[in-house]
Design a protein around this motif. Structure first.
Motif, PDB file in Angstrom:
ATOM      1  N   GLY A  94       0.720  -1.189  -0.031  1.00 33.69           N
ATOM      2  CA  GLY A  94       0.090  -0.024   0.010  1.00 33.69           C
ATOM      3  C   GLY A  94       0.999   1.390   0.143  1.00 33.69           C
ATOM      4  N   HIS A  95       1.910   1.115   0.585  1.00 33.21           N
ATOM      5  CA  HIS A  95       2.928   2.396   0.758  1.00 33.21           C
ATOM      6  C   HIS A  95       3.608   2.591  -0.710  1.00 33.21           C
ATOM      7  N   ILE A  96       3.614   1.325  -1.147  1.00 34.58           N
ATOM      8  CA  ILE A  96       4.428   1.566  -2.510  1.00 34.58           C
ATOM      9  C   ILE A  96       3.312   2.143  -3.571  1.00 34.58           C
ATOM     10  N   ARG A  97       2.281   1.633  -3.535  1.00 28.29           N
ATOM     11  CA  ARG A  97       1.033   2.125  -4.525  1.00 28.29           C
ATOM     12  C   ARG A  97       0.613   3.624  -4.286  1.00 28.29           C
ATOM     13  N   TYR A  98       0.788   4.152  -2.966  1.00 28.31           N
ATOM     14  CA  TYR A  98       0.386   5.503  -2.559  1.00 28.31           C
ATOM     15  C   TYR A  98       1.620   6.375  -3.329  1.00 28.31           C
ATOM     16  N   LEU A  99       2.546   6.067  -3.251  1.00 25.03           N
ATOM     17  CA  LEU A  99       3.758   6.755  -3.435  1.00 25.03           C
ATOM     18  C   LEU A  99       3.944   6.724  -4.986  1.00 25.03           C
ATOM     19  N   GLN A 100       3.485   5.651  -5.605  1.00 24.39           N
ATOM     20  CA  GLN A 100       3.595   5.601  -7.095  1.00 24.39           C
ATOM     21  C   GLN A 100       2.475   6.633  -7.752  1.00 24.39           C
ATOM     22  N   VAL A 101       1.265   6.877  -6.995  1.00 22.32           N
ATOM     23  CA  VAL A 101       0.190   7.599  -7.409  1.00 22.32           C
ATOM     24  C   VAL A 101       0.406   9.043  -7.288  1.00 22.32           C
ATOM     25  N   PHE A 102       0.918   9.299  -5.985  1.00 24.05           N
ATOM     26  CA  PHE A 102       0.959  10.679  -5.592  1.00 24.05           C
ATOM     27  C   PHE A 102       2.297  11.263  -5.567  1.00 24.05           C
ATOM     28  N   VAL A 103       3.341  10.604  -5.810  1.00 22.65           N
ATOM     29  CA  VAL A 103       4.788  11.111  -5.749  1.00 22.65           C
ATOM     30  C   VAL A 103       5.548  10.627  -6.974  1.00 22.65           C
ATOM     31  N   LEU A 104       5.740   9.390  -7.306  1.00 20.45           N
ATOM     32  CA  LEU A 104       6.619   9.326  -8.334  1.00 20.45           C
ATOM     33  C   LEU A 104       6.255   9.399  -9.667  1.00 20.45           C
ATOM     34  N   ILE A 105       4.976   9.092 -10.081  1.00 20.21           N
ATOM     35  CA  ILE A 105       4.169   9.546 -11.383  1.00 20.21           C
ATOM     36  C   ILE A 105       4.227  11.099 -11.448  1.00 20.21           C
ATOM     37  N   PRO A 106       3.538  11.816 -10.531  1.00 18.40           N
ATOM     38  CA  PRO A 106       3.469  13.163 -10.743  1.00 18.40           C
ATOM     39  C   PRO A 106       4.970  13.730 -10.909  1.00 18.40           C
ATOM     40  N   LEU A 107       6.029  13.355 -10.034  1.00 19.92           N
ATOM     41  CA  LEU A 107       7.316  13.922 -10.358  1.00 19.92           C
ATOM     42  C   LEU A 107       7.708  13.502 -11.713  1.00 19.92           C
ATOM     43  N   ALA A 108       7.540  12.322 -12.009  1.00 27.93           N
ATOM     44  CA  ALA A 108       8.019  12.023 -13.552  1.00 27.93           C
ATOM     45  C   ALA A 108       7.274  12.804 -14.747  1.00 27.93           C
ATOM     46  N   VAL A 109       6.168  13.024 -14.400  1.00 26.05           N
ATOM     47  CA  VAL A 109       5.344  14.006 -15.639  1.00 26.05           C
ATOM     48  C   VAL A 109       5.915  15.355 -15.284  1.00 26.05           C
ATOM     49  N   LEU A 110       6.246  15.886 -14.002  1.00 28.14           N
ATOM     50  CA  LEU A 110       6.861  17.126 -13.987  1.00 28.14           C
ATOM     51  C   LEU A 110       8.361  17.409 -14.692  1.00 28.14           C
ATOM     52  N   VAL A 111       9.005  16.164 -14.541  1.00 24.05           N
ATOM     53  CA  VAL A 111      10.325  16.395 -15.320  1.00 24.05           C
ATOM     54  C   VAL A 111      10.048  16.298 -16.895  1.00 24.05           C
ATOM     55  N   THR A 112       9.205  15.333 -17.246  1.00 22.24           N
ATOM     56  CA  THR A 112       8.907  15.198 -18.868  1.00 22.24           C
ATOM     57  C   THR A 112       8.254  16.255 -19.403  1.00 22.24           C
ATOM     58  N   LEU A 113       7.620  17.041 -18.786  1.00 18.59           N
ATOM     59  CA  LEU A 113       6.823  18.093 -19.475  1.00 18.59           C
ATOM     60  C   LEU A 113       8.015  19.243 -19.182  1.00 18.59           C
ATOM     61  N   ARG A 114       8.776  19.230 -20.609  1.00 16.41           N
ATOM     62  CA  ARG A 114       9.775  20.505 -20.504  1.00 16.41           C
ATOM     63  C   ARG A 114       9.014  21.703 -21.299  1.00 16.41           C
ATOM     64  N   GLU A 115       8.344  21.581 -22.542  1.00 20.76           N
ATOM     65  CA  GLU A 115       7.733  22.418 -23.150  1.00 20.76           C
ATOM     66  C   GLU A 115       6.357  22.445 -23.544  1.00 20.76           C
ATOM     67  N   ARG A 116       5.786  23.514 -23.830  1.00 15.42           N
ATOM     68  CA  ARG A 116       4.349  23.499 -24.194  1.00 15.42           C
ATOM     69  C   ARG A 116       3.947  22.226 -24.921  1.00 15.42           C
ATOM     70  N   ILE A 117       4.764  21.944 -26.109  1.00  9.64           N
ATOM     71  CA  ILE A 117       4.355  20.747 -27.081  1.00  9.64           C
ATOM     72  C   ILE A 117       4.250  19.506 -26.193  1.00  9.64           C
ATOM     73  N   ASP A 118       5.099  19.361 -24.964  1.00 10.80           N
ATOM     74  CA  ASP A 118       4.893  18.007 -24.248  1.00 10.80           C
ATOM     75  C   ASP A 118       3.474  18.240 -23.394  1.00 10.80           C
ATOM     76  N   ALA A 119       3.060  19.489 -23.034  1.00 10.40           N
ATOM     77  CA  ALA A 119       1.988  19.646 -22.511  1.00 10.40           C
ATOM     78  C   ALA A 119       0.679  19.262 -23.399  1.00 10.40           C
ATOM     79  N   TRP A 120       0.633  19.601 -24.489  1.00  6.32           N
ATOM     80  CA  TRP A 120      -0.214  19.357 -25.454  1.00  6.32           C
ATOM     81  C   TRP A 120      -0.140  17.905 -25.838  1.00  6.32           C
ATOM     82  N   LEU A 121       0.949  17.388 -25.893  1.00  4.56           N
ATOM     83  CA  LEU A 121       1.073  15.832 -25.870  1.00  4.56           C
ATOM     84  C   LEU A 121       0.314  15.049 -24.947  1.00  4.56           C
ATOM     85  N   VAL A 122       0.512  15.297 -23.808  1.00  5.67           N
ATOM     86  CA  VAL A 122      -0.031  14.624 -22.598  1.00  5.67           C
ATOM     87  C   VAL A 122      -1.736  15.076 -22.666  1.00  5.67           C
ATOM     88  N   GLY A 123      -1.743  16.466 -22.775  1.00 10.03           N
ATOM     89  CA  GLY A 123      -3.354  16.726 -22.767  1.00 10.03           C
ATOM     90  C   GLY A 123      -3.903  16.043 -23.857  1.00 10.03           C
TER      91      GLY A 123
END
Length: 414
Positions: A94-123
């Motif tokens: 449960g600890h791992i799943r919680y960190l995956q959802v609220f910490v690891l994936i958000p941080l990974a998306v934060l790092v990968t969204l470098r430019e506006r085109i990245d945001a448009w890609l995910v959006g």
């Protein structure tokens, strides 16, 4: 000549975030869904996304902005709750799943969204996933192959099936919010296209028969409209109120079920139906766990094991689900269906304080930066968590949305 896909991932790692969203649309095997621990294709994509982000950070190709520290309290609180748990074997997953959802994936998306085109890609991936789920959901209703409601298969559930009855509504809501926000902030043909898309997604959202999702979507839309124009917001509220009254009165073809479902929102306090009554009992159980373990809770993923010790005797043993793919099943009620109470019962006030700090900071930053879409997405999640918690493939979509919000709040793209 470079292989196209690896080069794309190196140049645009946000492709992995988009892929995580799109893979949630792949139907899961029935046996896999009912197992205690199951891994989906979207989970695998999210792990690759996290691993790729770690490589970028270690090699210096990317760095975390200072505002990323907002997730640190979640890590600390969840870790403390896990270490204090009487059953660490149960709490660790449960600890791992919680960190995956609220910490690891958000941080990974934060790092990968470098430019506006990245945001448009995910959006764009979020909107595409919403379109797929919405189309499947409408087909289910019109062909009588949806999930059972009132003895009839009239509930749209998309590719998630009856075992994850709110999955389709969640994904469709995110797509609708993005299109609504795009329509409000653009002009000309893009505005017409965005509003048309949002209107089309409203159809499967209504057909989902998810009362909570309707409330969350209404709140998100209202917040976005108020940020855009108070006058426009007032006009839209008047029109939508009139539509709601017509549905409640049962006017129009096929609206009886929708009208009854809509009317039940206001009666959920005075005359709750069975599902709402069970939810109140689960909330009472979560509150009891917190009273006995106020600081660090009973430990992640231990609500299910302690439920019967705290829940009223009138609580049902499970909820009935049925669709053409999975057939009839009785799902056990293993969570309080309220993210705030889940965190409070399993991580105590320490965990809830960290959770509130994260969302408070994200909302504050998004409002300051006038992020219409971001504020709408956050509003939806905050309201949704009052009657739902994490679980299933759509949770990864929510995690990606939180990453997009964190990226915008940190000023990663504009």
């Amino acid at each position: 000549m470079r292989d196209l896909l690896p080069w794309t991932l190196i140049r645009r790692p946000s492709t992995l975030a988009a892929l995580t969203v799109l893979l949630t649309c792949v139907p899961q095997d029935q046996a896999d869904q009912t197992s205690a621990v199951h891994v989906t294709m979207a989970d695998v994509a999210s792990v690759v996304l996290i691993a790729a982000t770690a490589v970028f950070l270690v090699t210096g190709r990317a760095s975390l902005p200072r505002r990323a520290v907002v997730v640190a309290p979640l890590v600390i609180a969840a870790t403390i709750a896990t270490l204090a748990s009487p059953d660490m074997g149960t709490s660790l997953p449960g600890h791992i799943r919680y960190l995956q959802v609220f910490v690891l994936i958000p941080l990974a998306v934060l790092v990968t969204l470098r430019e506006r085109i990245d945001a448009w890609l995910v959006g764009g991936a979020l909107v595409a996933a919403a379109a797929v789920q919405g189309a499947v959901g409408c087909y289910q209703v019109f062909t009588g192959t949806g999930a059972s409601y009132g003895g009839e298969r009239v509930r749209a559930v998309g590719t998630f099936g009856a075992l994850d009855v709110m999955g389709m509504a969640t994904v469709v809501s995110f797509g609708a919010i993005i299109l609504l926000g795009t329509g409000l902030t653009t002009r000309g043909r893009p505005r017409i296209a965005a509003f048309t898309g949002a209107g089309l997604l409203a159809v499967p959202l209504v057909l989902s028969l998810s009362r909570g999702t309707w409330v969350a979507m209404a709140c998100a839309a209202l917040v976005m409209l108020v940020m855009y124009s108070m006058r426009t917001a007032a006009r839209v509220v008047m029109v939508m109120s009139a539509v709601a009254v017509l549905l409640v009165l049962g006017l129009g073809v096929g609206s009886d079920t929708i009208g009854q479902r809509l009317a039940s929102i206001t009666s959920s306090v005075t005359e709750p139906d069975r599902s709402v009554s069970d939810r109140y009992d689960l909330w009472q159980a979560a509150e009891g766990m917190w009273v006995d373990h106020p600081l660090t809770g009973v430990g992640p993923r231990r609500f299910a094991a302690l439920r019967d010790s705290y829940a009223p005797t009138g609580l049902s043993s499970g909820s009935d689900t049925e669709d053409p793919v999975n057939g009839y099943q009785r799902q056990p009620l293993l969570s309080p269906h309220n993210m705030y109470l889940l965190v409070l019962s399993e991580q105590g006030v320490v965990g809830l304080a960290a959770f509130a700090f994260l969302f408070g900071a994200l909302v504050l930053w998004s409002v300051i930066r006038r992020g219409l879409v971001i504020t709408g997405l956050l509003t939806w999640v905050i309201v949704d968590f009052a009657y739902a918690d994490i679980g299933g493939a759509p949770t990864l979509v929510t995690a990606t949305v939180l990453g997009v919000a964190l990226s915008w709040s940190a000023g990663g793209w504009s």
